[in-house]
Design a protein around this motif. Structure first.
Motif, short mmCIF file in Angstrom:
data_model
loop_
_atom_site.label_atom_id
_atom_site.label_comp_id
_atom_site.label_asym_id
_atom_site.label_seq_id
_atom_site.Cartn_x
_atom_site.Cartn_y
_atom_site.Cartn_z
N MET A 141 43.56 32.89 34.71
CA MET A 141 43.99 34.00 35.55
C MET A 141 42.79 34.81 36.03
O MET A 141 41.86 35.09 35.26
N ARG A 164 36.91 36.06 44.27
CA ARG A 164 37.99 35.56 43.41
C ARG A 164 37.89 34.04 43.27
O ARG A 164 38.10 33.49 42.18
N HIS A 200 41.08 46.00 47.27
CA HIS A 200 41.97 45.56 46.19
C HIS A 200 43.41 45.98 46.48
O HIS A 200 44.35 45.24 46.18
N TYR A 246 41.45 38.38 37.68
CA TYR A 246 41.83 39.79 37.76
C TYR A 246 40.78 40.55 38.57
O TYR A 246 39.64 40.09 38.73
N GLN A 247 41.18 41.72 39.03
CA GLN A 247 40.25 42.61 39.72
C GLN A 247 40.63 44.04 39.40
O GLN A 247 41.81 44.35 39.17
N ALA A 248 39.63 44.91 39.36
CA ALA A 248 39.89 46.30 39.04
C ALA A 248 38.82 47.17 39.68
O ALA A 248 37.64 46.78 39.73
N ARG A 302 37.67 36.42 35.35
CA ARG A 302 38.70 35.46 34.95
C ARG A 302 38.85 35.47 33.45
O ARG A 302 37.87 35.52 32.71
N ASP A 303 40.09 35.43 33.01
CA ASP A 303 40.41 35.27 31.59
C ASP A 303 41.36 34.09 31.49
O ASP A 303 42.50 34.17 31.96
#
Length: 242
Positions: free
Chosen positions: A203, A129, A175, A205-207, A199-200
């Motif tokens: 922010m 991250r 997660h 994110y993780q999935a 990253r967008d």
């Protein structure tokens, strides 16, 4: 008097090679002779202030980079782990941004990591991250860009992943651990887990991904064609799902 360059080097070595803040220190005698005693502190005590500050700042950096690990271990245990880590893996980069680069691997072989087996995987997720957050921006394709591609060009088309993306393969559902509270960690069970972290904007994110998605993304990362990607999906998921 020591030459300035020699003085600076001895000062640096005395700070960075001293043991953790709770251990006794033995400083360079020649350096101590160059430090004037204060009204209340001897040269070794004055130097010790800087040495303790150096270790304390690095400790704070590791804590900020791995907040979930720090919370799980608690302040005392986390400080003990960080001191052991820094003694084995001292900071070697000009920037403290990289001081935690080997922390996950260290946790995996530490007593704390053996007692809490998902700890190293959680640290790897936190490091991913951080890497994604710091990665450079890149222009991304939009749906309209893809609509403009001629149908006959699709089989040979290749994609390039944005720099702000990391893949994390773990033996635990980290997660869920990252998002959950500390009390829930006692009920966690091992499970093969594949995560994409990206990253967008500002922010991160993780999935989770299933094995088929993981193979497809690996195909994209390897620079394989769209036709090869479709074959990966068909082989892994079957024609209908693909």
């Amino acid at each position: 008097m020591l030459a300035l360059r020699d003085l600076q080097l001895r000062f640096f070595v005395s700070l960075t090679t001293a043991p953790g803040p709770e251990a006794s220190r033995t400083f360079d005698p020649a350096l101590l002779q160059s430090i004037a005693p204060g009204e209340r502190l001897a040269p070794a005590d004055r130097l010790d202030i800087y040495a303790q500050m150096y270790w304390a700042r690095l400790h704070d950096v590791v804590r900020d980079d791995f907040p979930r690990v720090a919370t799980l271990l608690g302040p005392e245990a986390f400080s003990r782990v960080v001191r052991a880590y820094l003694a084995e893996c001292p900071s070697t980069y000009p920037s403290v941004r990289h001081v935690g680069h080997a922390f996950a691997a260290f946790l995996a072989r530490s007593p704390e990591g053996e007692a809490v087996p998902f700890l190293a995987d959680l640290a790897r997720l936190e490091w991913a991250r951080l890497a994604v957050f710091d990665a450079p921006d890149a222009a991304t394709l939009r749906v309209d860009d893809l609509r403009a591609v001629a149908a006959e060009a699709w089989p040979a088309l290749t994609f390039q992943l944005v720099p702000a993306l990391q893949l994390v393969d773990a033996a635990w559902p980290v997660h869920a651990l990252w998002a959950g509270d500390q009390d829930a960690c006692g009920d966690v069970r091992p499970a093969e887990t594949h995560l994409r972290v990206w990253r967008d904007g500002a922010m991160v994110y993780q999935a989770p991904m299933d094995a088929c998605e993981r193979a497809a993304l690996a195909s994209v990362a390897a620079g394989e064609s769209f036709a090869a990607l479709c074959s990966v999906l068909e082989d892994g998921c079957g024609p209908e799902v693909a």
